[in-house]
Design a protein around this motif. Structure first.
Motif, short mmCIF file in Angstrom:
data_model
loop_
_atom_site.label_atom_id
_atom_site.label_comp_id
_atom_site.label_asym_id
_atom_site.label_seq_id
_atom_site.Cartn_x
_atom_site.Cartn_y
_atom_site.Cartn_z
N ASP A 87 62.92 85.29 27.82
CA ASP A 87 64.36 85.21 28.05
C ASP A 87 64.96 86.50 27.51
OD1 ASP A 87 67.04 84.52 28.32
OD2 ASP A 87 67.06 83.25 26.52
N LEU A 88 65.37 87.39 28.43
CA LEU A 88 65.84 88.72 28.04
C LEU A 88 67.35 88.79 28.11
CD1 LEU A 88 63.26 90.90 30.01
CD2 LEU A 88 63.05 89.90 27.71
N GLY A 89 67.96 89.25 27.04
CA GLY A 89 69.39 89.48 27.01
C GLY A 89 69.68 90.97 26.93
N ALA A 90 70.94 91.31 26.69
CA ALA A 90 71.30 92.73 26.62
C ALA A 90 70.69 93.40 25.41
CB ALA A 90 72.82 92.86 26.59
N SER A 91 70.63 92.68 24.28
CA SER A 91 70.16 93.30 23.04
C SER A 91 69.08 92.51 22.32
CB SER A 91 71.35 93.50 22.08
OG SER A 91 71.98 92.25 21.80
N GLY A 93 65.65 89.57 22.91
CA GLY A 93 64.76 88.88 23.83
C GLY A 93 63.89 87.90 23.10
N THR A 94 63.57 86.78 23.74
CA THR A 94 62.65 85.79 23.20
C THR A 94 61.46 85.68 24.13
OG1 THR A 94 64.46 84.53 22.20
CG2 THR A 94 62.35 83.40 22.45
N VAL A 95 60.26 85.79 23.59
CA VAL A 95 59.05 85.57 24.36
C VAL A 95 58.36 84.34 23.81
CG1 VAL A 95 58.75 88.00 24.96
CG2 VAL A 95 57.69 87.11 22.89
N ARG A 109 61.34 86.07 18.63
CA ARG A 109 62.60 86.68 19.05
C ARG A 109 62.75 88.03 18.39
NH1 ARG A 109 67.67 85.45 21.19
NH2 ARG A 109 69.48 86.36 20.12
N ASP A 110 63.07 89.04 19.20
CA ASP A 110 63.20 90.41 18.69
C ASP A 110 64.38 91.10 19.35
OD1 ASP A 110 61.03 90.94 16.81
OD2 ASP A 110 59.69 90.62 18.52
N GLU A 111 64.79 92.18 18.72
CA GLU A 111 65.79 93.04 19.34
C GLU A 111 65.15 93.83 20.48
OE1 GLU A 111 67.70 95.57 16.55
OE2 GLU A 111 68.66 93.94 15.45
N ILE A 112 65.88 93.94 21.58
CA ILE A 112 65.46 94.80 22.69
C ILE A 112 66.69 95.55 23.18
CG2 ILE A 112 63.59 93.26 23.45
CD1 ILE A 112 65.48 92.50 25.82
N GLY A 147 57.18 83.26 33.67
CA GLY A 147 58.59 83.11 34.01
C GLY A 147 59.45 84.01 33.16
N ILE A 148 60.39 84.71 33.79
CA ILE A 148 61.23 85.68 33.09
C ILE A 148 62.69 85.48 33.50
CG2 ILE A 148 61.71 88.14 32.69
CD1 ILE A 148 58.81 88.72 33.47
N GLY A 149 63.56 85.43 32.51
CA GLY A 149 65.00 85.41 32.77
C GLY A 149 65.60 86.74 32.36
#
Length: 401
Positions: A87-91, A93-95, A109-112, A147-149
């Motif tokens: 689940d990728l957000g602007a800043s 992401g959770t894998v 969960r990390d910063e991206i 699966g990727i969001g």
């Protein structure tokens, strides 16, 4: 041909249909399955044997005896394969790694920085998946799908982001093809709000068949579930609330005649910009939430007005779709009851009583893992569809290594 079309055309239940019966989490005897499917005992027996051979189904003890040898029971084997989810957000992401029942086995969960581009971001999550597999002793189990969001519009049929405003370099990038270089399995990509809707439904509202999940963060979007099915529209852009023009009302922060998109009025970025213009230190959604939690009246008023603006659009959604539940999520929803109060104020006032008499408007309860859970569910529904399983059984594929 879809599974529904296949059965309506008169095809008898196959091995894949038997798996659907076993997904209830209970063990069944072959006699149970004969009763449930209407198939001959010999047919059920051969299909169950093929499923056991494939690893998708395993023996699970014995049933009650009615005289003679107790019948053996079989159950779905959720550890036959793994789903990799992101689940990728602007800043951030959770894998995660999930089993075939959707249970999350490991997550991180990390910063991206989504603006770093697809190569940097995808290489990072691929490395994270490998690390999670190794660290949790899961490398010996088959990966069944990915699966990727992502935080932008996606052409779901191809998995390519389509002109995503906060994802420079991602436009029409073939995400599935790139991921399959490392994991040669089905790869599904969707808008992050759609997978959040699936995750929220699964964890909090499993009986809700008409639900709208609204994410209010850097952008604004909605995941729409109608009749139990996620609605993506013709190309995958359904739920793009952020670009809907907001009508002017007595409470509007914009001038009469000034048409503005919802995202330009009520997103975390828009609220922060408004607060900065009033001399407050707000650069992003997180700053807005901090000010609200600190009791700053200006930030509270701005957040409640953002809720009213979101409510103006949702009132139309309620009239068109008649959902039973609206769930508010995203970073701005973390500001407490103020966004929620603004939404409720307008929706209940502007929608007809029949549509709102049983309507619940609530904050998300699913937590940070809702997105990866939704991504896993999206893939599980694909790889465990009856047609997919029947094809795999016919090809002699084995799930367990």
């Amino acid at each position: 041909m879809s599974d529904a079309e296949r059965l309506s055309a008169g095809a008898s239940p196959g091995a894949g249909d038997i798996v659907q019966l076993l997904l209830d989490g209970h063990a069944h005897t072959k006699a149970d399955l004969v009763h449930l499917t209407g198939l001959a005992r010999s047919t059920v027996s051969s299909r169950v044997d093929a499923l056991v051979e494939s690893g998708l189904v395993s023996f699970a003890g014995e049933g009650a005896s009615t005289g003679g040898r107790p019948p053996s029971r079989v159950a779905f084997n959720p550890r036959a394969g793994l789903i990799l989810a992101a689940d990728l957000g602007a800043s951030h992401g959770t894998v995660a790694i999930a089993d075939l029942s959707g249970h999350i086995l490991a997550a991180r969960r990390d910063e991206i920085d989504i603006a770093a581009g697809p190569l940097v971001v995808l290489d990072t999550i691929l490395d994270e998946w490998r690390r999670l597999l190794a660290d949790n002793n899961l490398s010996s189990i088959r990966v069944a799908g990915v699966g990727i969001g992502v935080p932008g519009p996606v052409e779901h049929s191809t998995g390519r982001p389509y002109n995503p405003p906060i994802m420079p370099g991602w436009d029409r990038f073939d995400v599935p093809e790139y991921v399959r270089r490392s994991f040669d399995v089905p790869v599904l990509v969707d808008n992050d709000v759609n997978i959040l809707a699936l995750g929220e439904q699964a964890t909090t509202f499993p009986d809700a068949t008409n639900l709208v999940f609204v994410k209010v963060a850097t952008g604004i979007g909605a995941g729409i579930i109608v009749g139990g099915h996620l609605q993506r529209g013709a190309q995958g852009s359904a739920g793009d609330m952020g670009h809907v023009r907001v009508p002017h009302s007595a409470e509007s922060s914009h001038a009469p005649g000034e048409e503005r998109d919802l995202e330009a009025l009520a997103s975390g970025s828009a609220i922060a910009e408004s607060l900065r213009a009033q001399g407050l230190p707000a650069e992003n959604s997180s700053d807005v939430v901090d000010l609200v939690r600190a009791g700053n009246s200006t930030a509270i008023d701005a957040t409640r007005q953002a809720g009213r603006d979101v409510g103006e659009v949702l009132a139309t959604v309620v009239s068109l779709l008649n959902p039973s539940i609206i769930v508010l999520g995203g970073s701005i929803a973390g500001a407490g009851e103020h966004l929620l109060a603004g939404v409720r104020e307008v929706v209940y006032r502007r929608s007809i009583p029949l549509a709102t008499q049983h309507l619940s408007i609530v904050q998300t309860q699913a937590g940070e893992r809702a997105g990866v859970l939704g991504a896993a569910i999206m893939v599980i529904r694909e790889v465990l569809s009856p047609a997919t399983i029947d094809a795999a059984i016919a090809a002699g594929e084995r799930w367990s290594r």
